[in-house]
Design a protein around this motif. Structure first.
Motif, PDB file in Angstrom:
ATOM      1  N   PRO A 128      33.476  11.512 -41.782  1.00  0.00           N
ATOM      2  CA  PRO A 128      34.451  12.566 -41.507  1.00  0.00           C
ATOM      3  C   PRO A 128      35.391  12.185 -40.371  1.00  0.00           C
ATOM      4  N   PRO A 129      36.651  12.620 -40.421  1.00  0.00           N
ATOM      5  CA  PRO A 129      37.603  12.299 -39.349  1.00  0.00           C
ATOM      6  C   PRO A 129      37.215  12.975 -38.041  1.00  0.00           C
ATOM      7  N   ARG A 130      37.595  12.354 -36.932  1.00  0.00           N
ATOM      8  CA  ARG A 130      37.269  12.919 -35.626  1.00  0.00           C
ATOM      9  C   ARG A 130      38.001  14.242 -35.386  1.00  0.00           C
ATOM     10  N   LYS A 131      39.217  14.350 -35.900  1.00  0.00           N
ATOM     11  CA  LYS A 131      39.985  15.584 -35.741  1.00  0.00           C
ATOM     12  C   LYS A 131      39.673  16.524 -36.896  1.00  0.00           C
ATOM     13  N   SER A 132      39.092  17.675 -36.576  1.00  0.00           N
ATOM     14  CA  SER A 132      38.658  18.615 -37.608  1.00  0.00           C
ATOM     15  C   SER A 132      39.812  19.121 -38.462  1.00  0.00           C
ATOM     16  N   ALA A 133      41.025  19.136 -37.895  1.00  0.00           N
ATOM     17  CA  ALA A 133      42.184  19.616 -38.645  1.00  0.00           C
ATOM     18  C   ALA A 133      42.487  18.734 -39.847  1.00  0.00           C
ATOM     19  N   LEU A 134      42.072  17.469 -39.783  1.00  0.00           N
ATOM     20  CA  LEU A 134      42.327  16.541 -40.880  1.00  0.00           C
ATOM     21  C   LEU A 134      41.294  16.650 -41.994  1.00  0.00           C
ATOM     22  N   LYS A 135      40.166  17.265 -41.695  1.00  0.00           N
ATOM     23  CA  LYS A 135      39.048  17.265 -42.641  1.00  0.00           C
ATOM     24  C   LYS A 135      39.393  17.886 -43.994  1.00  0.00           C
ATOM     25  N   PRO A 136      39.980  19.103 -44.045  1.00  0.00           N
ATOM     26  CA  PRO A 136      40.299  19.683 -45.365  1.00  0.00           C
ATOM     27  C   PRO A 136      41.263  18.822 -46.174  1.00  0.00           C
ATOM     28  N   LEU A 137      42.252  18.243 -45.489  1.00  0.00           N
ATOM     29  CA  LEU A 137      43.246  17.414 -46.179  1.00  0.00           C
ATOM     30  C   LEU A 137      42.606  16.170 -46.762  1.00  0.00           C
ATOM     31  N   ILE A 138      41.835  15.440 -45.940  1.00  0.00           N
ATOM     32  CA  ILE A 138      41.264  14.173 -46.377  1.00  0.00           C
ATOM     33  C   ILE A 138      40.177  14.380 -47.416  1.00  0.00           C
ATOM     34  N   GLU A 139      39.278  15.320 -47.161  1.00  0.00           N
ATOM     35  CA  GLU A 139      38.181  15.530 -48.107  1.00  0.00           C
ATOM     36  C   GLU A 139      38.684  16.047 -49.443  1.00  0.00           C
ATOM     37  N   GLY A 140      39.679  16.922 -49.409  1.00  0.00           N
ATOM     38  CA  GLY A 140      40.244  17.423 -50.660  1.00  0.00           C
ATOM     39  C   GLY A 140      40.925  16.329 -51.452  1.00  0.00           C
ATOM     40  N   ALA A 141      41.644  15.434 -50.739  1.00  0.00           N
ATOM     41  CA  ALA A 141      42.361  14.352 -51.410  1.00  0.00           C
ATOM     42  C   ALA A 141      41.410  13.308 -51.962  1.00  0.00           C
ATOM     43  N   ARG A 142      40.323  13.045 -51.226  1.00  0.00           N
ATOM     44  CA  ARG A 142      39.412  11.978 -51.629  1.00  0.00           C
ATOM     45  C   ARG A 142      38.379  12.430 -52.659  1.00  0.00           C
ATOM     46  N   ALA A 143      38.345  13.702 -52.955  1.00  0.00           N
ATOM     47  CA  ALA A 143      37.356  14.201 -53.907  1.00  0.00           C
ATOM     48  C   ALA A 143      38.006  14.594 -55.233  1.00  0.00           C
ATOM     49  N   ARG A 144      39.111  13.954 -55.567  1.00  0.00           N
ATOM     50  CA  ARG A 144      39.775  14.238 -56.841  1.00  0.00           C
ATOM     51  C   ARG A 144      38.945  13.737 -58.015  1.00  0.00           C
ATOM     52  N   GLY A 145      38.975  14.473 -59.088  1.00  0.00           N
ATOM     53  CA  GLY A 145      38.334  14.023 -60.322  1.00  0.00           C
ATOM     54  C   GLY A 145      36.875  13.687 -60.132  1.00  0.00           C
ATOM     55  N   ASP A 146      36.486  12.490 -60.577  1.00  0.00           N
ATOM     56  CA  ASP A 146      35.099  12.036 -60.499  1.00  0.00           C
ATOM     57  C   ASP A 146      34.829  11.185 -59.262  1.00  0.00           C
ATOM     58  N   LEU A 147      35.623  11.381 -58.215  1.00  0.00           N
ATOM     59  CA  LEU A 147      35.385  10.693 -56.953  1.00  0.00           C
ATOM     60  C   LEU A 147      34.507  11.587 -56.076  1.00  0.00           C
ATOM     61  N   ARG A 148      33.333  11.083 -55.733  1.00  0.00           N
ATOM     62  CA  ARG A 148      32.356  11.861 -54.979  1.00  0.00           C
ATOM     63  C   ARG A 148      32.118  11.215 -53.626  1.00  0.00           C
ATOM     64  N   LEU A 149      31.853  12.035 -52.621  1.00  0.00           N
ATOM     65  CA  LEU A 149      31.698  11.563 -51.248  1.00  0.00           C
ATOM     66  C   LEU A 149      30.248  11.621 -50.812  1.00  0.00           C
ATOM     67  N   ALA A 150      29.789  10.546 -50.165  1.00  0.00           N
ATOM     68  CA  ALA A 150      28.450  10.503 -49.572  1.00  0.00           C
ATOM     69  C   ALA A 150      28.627  10.319 -48.073  1.00  0.00           C
ATOM     70  N   PRO A 151      28.056  11.180 -47.238  1.00  0.00           N
ATOM     71  CA  PRO A 151      28.244  11.053 -45.794  1.00  0.00           C
ATOM     72  C   PRO A 151      27.629   9.778 -45.248  1.00  0.00           C
ATOM     73  N   ALA A 152      28.182   9.293 -44.144  1.00  0.00           N
ATOM     74  CA  ALA A 152      27.667   8.077 -43.509  1.00  0.00           C
ATOM     75  C   ALA A 152      26.426   8.425 -42.688  1.00  0.00           C
ATOM     76  N   THR A 153      25.399   8.899 -43.388  1.00  0.00           N
ATOM     77  CA  THR A 153      24.121   9.286 -42.784  1.00  0.00           C
ATOM     78  C   THR A 153      23.002   8.729 -43.649  1.00  0.00           C
ATOM     79  N   LEU A 154      21.757   8.926 -43.193  1.00  0.00           N
ATOM     80  CA  LEU A 154      20.624   8.456 -43.974  1.00  0.00           C
ATOM     81  C   LEU A 154      20.581   9.127 -45.341  1.00  0.00           C
ATOM     82  N   SER A 155      20.889  10.415 -45.396  1.00  0.00           N
ATOM     83  CA  SER A 155      20.908  11.107 -46.689  1.00  0.00           C
ATOM     84  C   SER A 155      22.001  10.546 -47.589  1.00  0.00           C
ATOM     85  N   GLY A 156      23.131  10.163 -46.985  1.00  0.00           N
ATOM     86  CA  GLY A 156      24.205   9.562 -47.768  1.00  0.00           C
ATOM     87  C   GLY A 156      23.814   8.212 -48.331  1.00  0.00           C
ATOM     88  N   VAL A 157      23.097   7.411 -47.536  1.00  0.00           N
ATOM     89  CA  VAL A 157      22.607   6.111 -48.011  1.00  0.00           C
ATOM     90  C   VAL A 157      21.650   6.303 -49.181  1.00  0.00           C
TER      91      VAL A 157
END
Length: 284
Positions: A128-157
């Motif tokens: 996730p971006p350091r600036k919270s204001a960017l989070k909705p923009l980036i996450e919404g853009a990067r989750a288009r269609g069948d693009l799925r996000l896994a957090p950079a955490t143990l659960s994401g791994v």
């Protein structure tokens, strides 16, 4: 406010955004001494100092093309894309062994995952971006269609490994500096860089092949050429050898279009809690 601005900019032709981006690149370069110093130092160390002027423009294009990539209708974005060697990917998909896509900060790295996700579900590692204001923009853009996000955490791994073992593809930015305990020191253009061990671990644990990909930015806003390339470096046995193999593969990709690498990124920083790399014998 930022989302509105990006949506307004997204209606402009890509050629106009890239022209504005070139001007922005020079403005930032001239106005920011630390940015200017890092850009020049990293390029000179890698042997690409003669591409400095082009790299300044390309860095600005990288920023101003984001409204187009993230906010323009997806069919319009995809029309800007050309593909090279997709059969390499299709063969891996058909084999159902999973795929570990490695995409460095080269060219328009945002568009590669978006394109692949139009062909097959793709899960990418996401910090996730350091600036919270960017989070909705980036996450919404990067989750288009069948693009799925896994957090950079143990659960994401764990999510990434589960996807691979089910025969699906994942994507990782291998030249992103990992956190403490998630990397080893390995040379990158002749200087130790803290390098993530995750791609090699995913490859070993799942047996999934590694494929390299990047999107070269074409001149005059003509679009992007996404290339898919087999990973051919011998991995070695130790994490250090494996990290060096991946860095070597990244160096070879960057040499294809050096002006389009993200040279201002602080690739050689020492993460918090990580011991600095040993000084080579004979160095001052």
């Amino acid at each position: 406010m930022l989302v509105t601005l990006f949506r307004l900019l997204s209606v402009l032709p890509l050629s106009a955004l890239h022209a504005l981006g070139s001007a922005l690149g020079w403005l930032v370069y001239l106005a920011a001494p630390s940015y200017r110093r890092r850009l020049k130092d990293n390029m000179t160390r890698a042997g690409f100092g003669n591409h400095l002027s082009s790299a300044i423009c390309e860095a600005g294009k990288n920023i101003l093309e984001l409204p187009f990539i993230w906010c323009a209708p997806q069919d319009r974005v995809l029309k800007s894309v050309r593909i090279e060697n997709w059969q390499l990917v299709q063969d891996a998909i058909d084999a159902k062994l999973g795929i570990v896509f490695l995409t460095p900060h080269l060219g328009c790295f945002e568009i590669t995952a978006q394109y692949v996700a139009t062909k097959t579900p793709l899960t990418v590692m996401y910090r996730p971006p350091r600036k919270s204001a960017l989070k909705p923009l980036i996450e919404g853009a990067r989750a288009r269609g069948d693009l799925r996000l896994a957090p950079a955490t143990l659960s994401g791994v764990r999510t990434l490994l589960k996807v691979l073992r089910a025969g699906g593809p994942i994507g990782v930015l291998p030249d992103q500096v990992p956190q403490n305990g998630e990397g080893v020191w390995a040379d990158f253009f002749g200087k130790p860089a803290y390098t993530m061990t995750l791609p090699a671990k995913m490859h070993q644990l799942s047996g999934a092949p590694i494929l390299l990909t990047y999107a070269e930015r074409l001149p005059h806003g003509a679009g992007f050429l996404i290339r898919f390339i087999p990973f051919e470096e011998p991995m070695g046995e130790t994490p250090e050898q494996q990290a060096r193999a991946i860095n070597t593969a990244m160096e070879k990709l960057i040499a294809r279009c050096p002006a389009q690498y993200f040279w201002s990124y602080n690739r050689y920083k020492v993460p918090e809690g990580v011991a600095a790399p040993p000084v080579p014998t004979g160095s001052k």
